[in-house]
Scaffold this active site. Structure first.
Site, mmCIF file in Angstrom:
data_model
loop_
_atom_site.group_PDB
_atom_site.id
_atom_site.type_symbol
_atom_site.label_atom_id
_atom_site.label_comp_id
_atom_site.label_asym_id
_atom_site.label_seq_id
_atom_site.Cartn_x
_atom_site.Cartn_y
_atom_site.Cartn_z
ATOM 1 N N ASP A 46 3.346 0.584 12.349
ATOM 2 C CA ASP A 46 2.105 0.547 11.264
ATOM 3 C C ASP A 46 1.763 -1.501 11.739
ATOM 4 O OD1 ASP A 46 2.146 2.692 10.303
ATOM 5 O OD2 ASP A 46 2.811 2.295 8.602
ATOM 6 N N ARG A 49 -9.400 0.017 3.233
ATOM 7 C CA ARG A 49 -8.339 1.587 2.924
ATOM 8 C C ARG A 49 -6.666 0.523 2.538
ATOM 9 N NH1 ARG A 49 -7.427 6.130 6.388
ATOM 10 N NH2 ARG A 49 -5.581 6.017 4.807
ATOM 11 N N LYS A 77 1.128 -0.944 0.094
ATOM 12 C CA LYS A 77 0.209 0.152 0.145
ATOM 13 C C LYS A 77 0.857 1.251 -0.163
ATOM 14 C CE LYS A 77 -2.703 2.883 3.715
ATOM 15 N NZ LYS A 77 -1.362 3.276 4.774
ATOM 16 N N ASN A 78 1.784 1.568 0.380
ATOM 17 C CA ASN A 78 2.589 2.693 0.765
ATOM 18 C C ASN A 78 3.680 3.117 0.159
ATOM 19 O OD1 ASN A 78 1.052 3.376 3.087
ATOM 20 N ND2 ASN A 78 2.157 2.693 4.848
ATOM 21 N N ARG A 133 -0.507 15.481 12.986
ATOM 22 C CA ARG A 133 0.297 15.382 11.909
ATOM 23 C C ARG A 133 0.708 15.538 10.844
ATOM 24 N NH1 ARG A 133 -1.746 8.864 8.776
ATOM 25 N NH2 ARG A 133 -0.322 9.337 8.498
ATOM 26 N N CYS A 167 -5.718 8.337 8.327
ATOM 27 C CA CYS A 167 -5.171 7.396 9.543
ATOM 28 C C CYS A 167 -5.798 8.539 10.554
ATOM 29 C CB CYS A 167 -5.054 6.590 9.230
ATOM 30 S SG CYS A 167 -5.419 4.815 8.966
HETATM 31 C C1 EPZ Z 1 3.712 7.148 6.824
HETATM 32 O O1 EPZ Z 1 2.826 8.080 7.499
HETATM 33 C C2 EPZ Z 1 2.767 5.838 6.312
HETATM 34 N N1 EPZ Z 1 1.700 6.321 5.603
HETATM 35 C C3 EPZ Z 1 2.311 5.576 7.729
HETATM 36 O O2 EPZ Z 1 1.369 4.244 7.930
HETATM 37 C C4 EPZ Z 1 2.938 5.095 9.084
HETATM 38 O O3 EPZ Z 1 2.565 5.052 10.602
HETATM 39 C C5 EPZ Z 1 4.871 6.649 9.240
HETATM 40 O O4 EPZ Z 1 4.500 6.875 7.375
HETATM 41 C C6 EPZ Z 1 6.131 5.945 10.046
HETATM 42 O O5 EPZ Z 1 6.327 4.582 9.161
HETATM 43 C C7 EPZ Z 1 1.900 6.555 4.272
HETATM 44 O O6 EPZ Z 1 2.978 5.937 4.047
HETATM 45 C C8 EPZ Z 1 0.954 6.879 3.393
HETATM 46 P P1 EPZ Z 1 5.579 9.754 9.220
HETATM 47 P P2 EPZ Z 1 4.096 9.738 7.611
HETATM 48 O O7 EPZ Z 1 6.250 11.547 7.912
HETATM 49 O O8 EPZ Z 1 4.385 9.850 6.300
HETATM 50 C C9 EPZ Z 1 6.472 13.362 12.500
HETATM 51 C C10 EPZ Z 1 -0.273 2.940 7.724
HETATM 52 O O9 EPZ Z 1 -0.584 2.753 8.873
HETATM 53 N N2 EPZ Z 1 6.719 14.464 11.459
HETATM 54 O O10 EPZ Z 1 7.323 9.259 8.347
HETATM 55 O O11 EPZ Z 1 2.934 10.380 7.756
HETATM 56 C C11 EPZ Z 1 5.346 12.451 12.880
HETATM 57 O O12 EPZ Z 1 4.442 13.553 13.726
HETATM 58 C C12 EPZ Z 1 0.446 4.396 8.253
HETATM 59 O O13 EPZ Z 1 -0.521 2.687 6.475
HETATM 60 C C13 EPZ Z 1 7.325 15.929 11.733
HETATM 61 O O14 EPZ Z 1 7.298 16.106 13.258
HETATM 62 O O15 EPZ Z 1 4.857 9.389 8.535
HETATM 63 C C14 EPZ Z 1 5.702 11.031 13.327
HETATM 64 O O16 EPZ Z 1 5.715 12.164 14.811
HETATM 65 C C15 EPZ Z 1 0.011 5.150 9.402
HETATM 66 N N3 EPZ Z 1 6.837 16.553 11.011
HETATM 67 C C16 EPZ Z 1 6.213 11.174 12.579
HETATM 68 O O17 EPZ Z 1 7.677 13.050 11.824
HETATM 69 C C17 EPZ Z 1 6.646 16.248 9.255
HETATM 70 O O18 EPZ Z 1 6.122 17.377 8.201
HETATM 71 C C18 EPZ Z 1 6.749 9.937 11.679
HETATM 72 O O19 EPZ Z 1 5.864 10.567 10.218
HETATM 73 C C19 EPZ Z 1 6.385 15.011 9.053
HETATM 74 C C20 EPZ Z 1 6.777 14.174 10.390
#
Ligand code: EPZ
Length: 431
Positions: free
Chosen positions: A307, A399, A22-23, A123, A117
């Protein structure tokens, strides 16, 4: 309204096949926007997030031809708009990858703020904005629309991510692919889907090195011309079925996986007494002894994936002794704990740590999923529980999990899909 009715207690035995990731799919589909030609994408999972993204691309003028159930030809060469502001954008998180793709292709993007989600915390996208700004874009957010504009085209830059972010790494890779000059992303995320996106872009004509390490170098190219690409298997879907066998007992051969991507999950399941045998492109998972307690901390790849956190917590509910789970990626991802409590689990959440006291069994109950992985965890709980579980909120599961119910029923589970339309109850046993 659709629910899953799960009659628990059956061990899982046999073989299942894992779908495309998916991702990776939700990054590769927006990336096709930057390709001046036809991209043939194979091994796409049949999930609602993919359908939503394809509808968004179509609205923008992309031509999409179905080759077969899992293969599409996407041609975005005639897309002429920089705006993706439709309501459906807010349904999925990955719609924000259109910012990087449109900015890279046209030097401008007007994109509705992402949904996706919501597991309780905020986020943010500050790291995406920081990167685009370094690449010469001015970025504003107004009335829920992110506008990123450059005076001419995006230019390469050195960007250090303050947090390891999957989304920012992907978005900045997209923005940099057609930029003028070289972009270096430091402290980049290393998830398998980041490598998959780089491989997709390179096979279309991009010049990206270092994906899978924490330093990614992207030398901008003038254009990408199209080609063929097959998406990697879904690490988290495979991990979810591994956890399901750990919870129910049984012996399952999980086919079409990359065992290396599953190592971070396998090590924890082995600590819990589960046998896992790695083969070339499959794993065999067997659990025939009581589960043992362990301690899990989620971290960016190659750490234990966030995840998989709700699914492993569910398995630990059934392990002897006291286990702990520490969430190292998100501020708050324990909303599902209240639902598991209705089934007889004993979990205490203290900040980012959950303390799980194992119980001998769970009992079926009416429960509700609040996000995708919480939903998967509650399905596992229902499969392992004594009696009947009625699970609401299954649209979240659909999803991201391709045909979960029919896959589970093919390996011995008893799950029915019940839809209520205009007061009429329709029950389907999916095989
Ligand atoms: C991706 O989300 C995945 N989604 C998520 O999977 C997954 O939980 C996550 O990565 C972590 O592995 C998709 O790929 C579509 P991040 P993403 O940016 O990219 C902080 C699922 O269940 N952060 O790696 O949104 C954030 O708050 C989904 O399949 C900032 O502070 O996650 C978090 O604490 C849910 N500033 C950490 O980084 C930013 O600009 C990681 O978030 C961006 C993120």
């Amino acid at each position: 309204m659709t629910k899953y009715v799960i009659n628990g207690g059956n061990p899982l035995n046999g073989e299942i096949e894992i779908s495309g990731a998916k991702n990776a799919a939700v990054a590769i589909i927006p990336a096709a926007l930057m390709v001046d030609g036809v991209c043939r994408i194979e091994n796409l999972p049949e999930i609602s997030d993919v359908k939503t993204l394809l509808s968004i691309l179509k609205e923008m003028g992309a031509k999409i031809r179905v080759v077969d159930k899992r293969t599409l030809d996407i041609d975005c060469s005639r897309v002429g708009t920089t705006a993706a502001t439709f309501d459906m954008m807010r349904r999925i998180r990955a719609s924000y990858y259109l910012i990087g793709a449109l900015l890279g292709r046209f030097g401008r993007a007007d994109v509705a703020m992402p949904g996706g989600c919501n597991f309780g915390g905020v986020r943010p996208i500050d790291q995406h904005i920081k990167g685009f700004t370094a690449m010469g874009a001015s970025v504003h957010v107004k009335n829920g629309i992110v506008t990123a504009v450059t005076s001419d085209m995006v230019r390469g830059a050195a960007i250090y991510l303050d947090v390891v972010s999957v989304g920012a790494t992907i978005n900045l890779m997209l923005g940099a692919t057609l930029a003028k000059g070289m972009t270096i992303i430091e402290n980049a995320a290393r998830e398998p889907h980041i490598v998959d996106l780089a491989n997709f872009l390179n096979s279309m004509g991009a010049d990206i090195r270092g994906a899978g390490t924490n330093e990614i170098k992207i030398r901008g190219v003038k254009c990408m011309n199209g080609g063929f690409y097959s998406i990697i298997p879904d690490q988290i879907e495979a991990g979810t079925y591994m956890a399901a066998v750990a919870a129910t007992g049984g012996r399952l051969c999980i086919r079409n996986v990359i065992p290396k991507h599953l190592e971070c999950i396998s090590v924890k399941l082995r600590e819990m007494g589960v046998t896992i045998v790695d083969l070339d492109d499959s794993v065999i998972v067997q659990r025939d002894a009581p589960l043992l307690k362990t301690h899990v901390k989620t971290l960016p790849y190659p750490g234990f994936p966030t995840d998989m956190q709700p699914q492993i917590a569910t398995v630990l509910c059934l392990a002897e002794g006291t286990s702990t789970i520490t969430e190292g990626v998100w501020d708050n991802r324990f909303k599902y704990v209240d639902e598991l409590a209705k089934m007889g689990s004993t979990i205490r959440v203290d900040g980012r740590t959950a303390v799980v006291e194992g119980v001998p069994y769970l009992t079926g109950a009416p429960i509700k999923a609040s996000d995708l992985r919480a939903g998967a965890a509650l399905v596992i709980a229902g499969l392992a529980a004594r009696g009947k579980t009625v699970l609401d909120g299954v649209q979240y599961i659909e999803r991201g999990y391709d045909k979960m119910v029919s896959k589970l029923n093919s390996i011995g589970a008893d799950v029915k899909i019940v839809s209520e339309r205009e007061g009429k109850k329709i029950t389907k046993k999916i095989v």
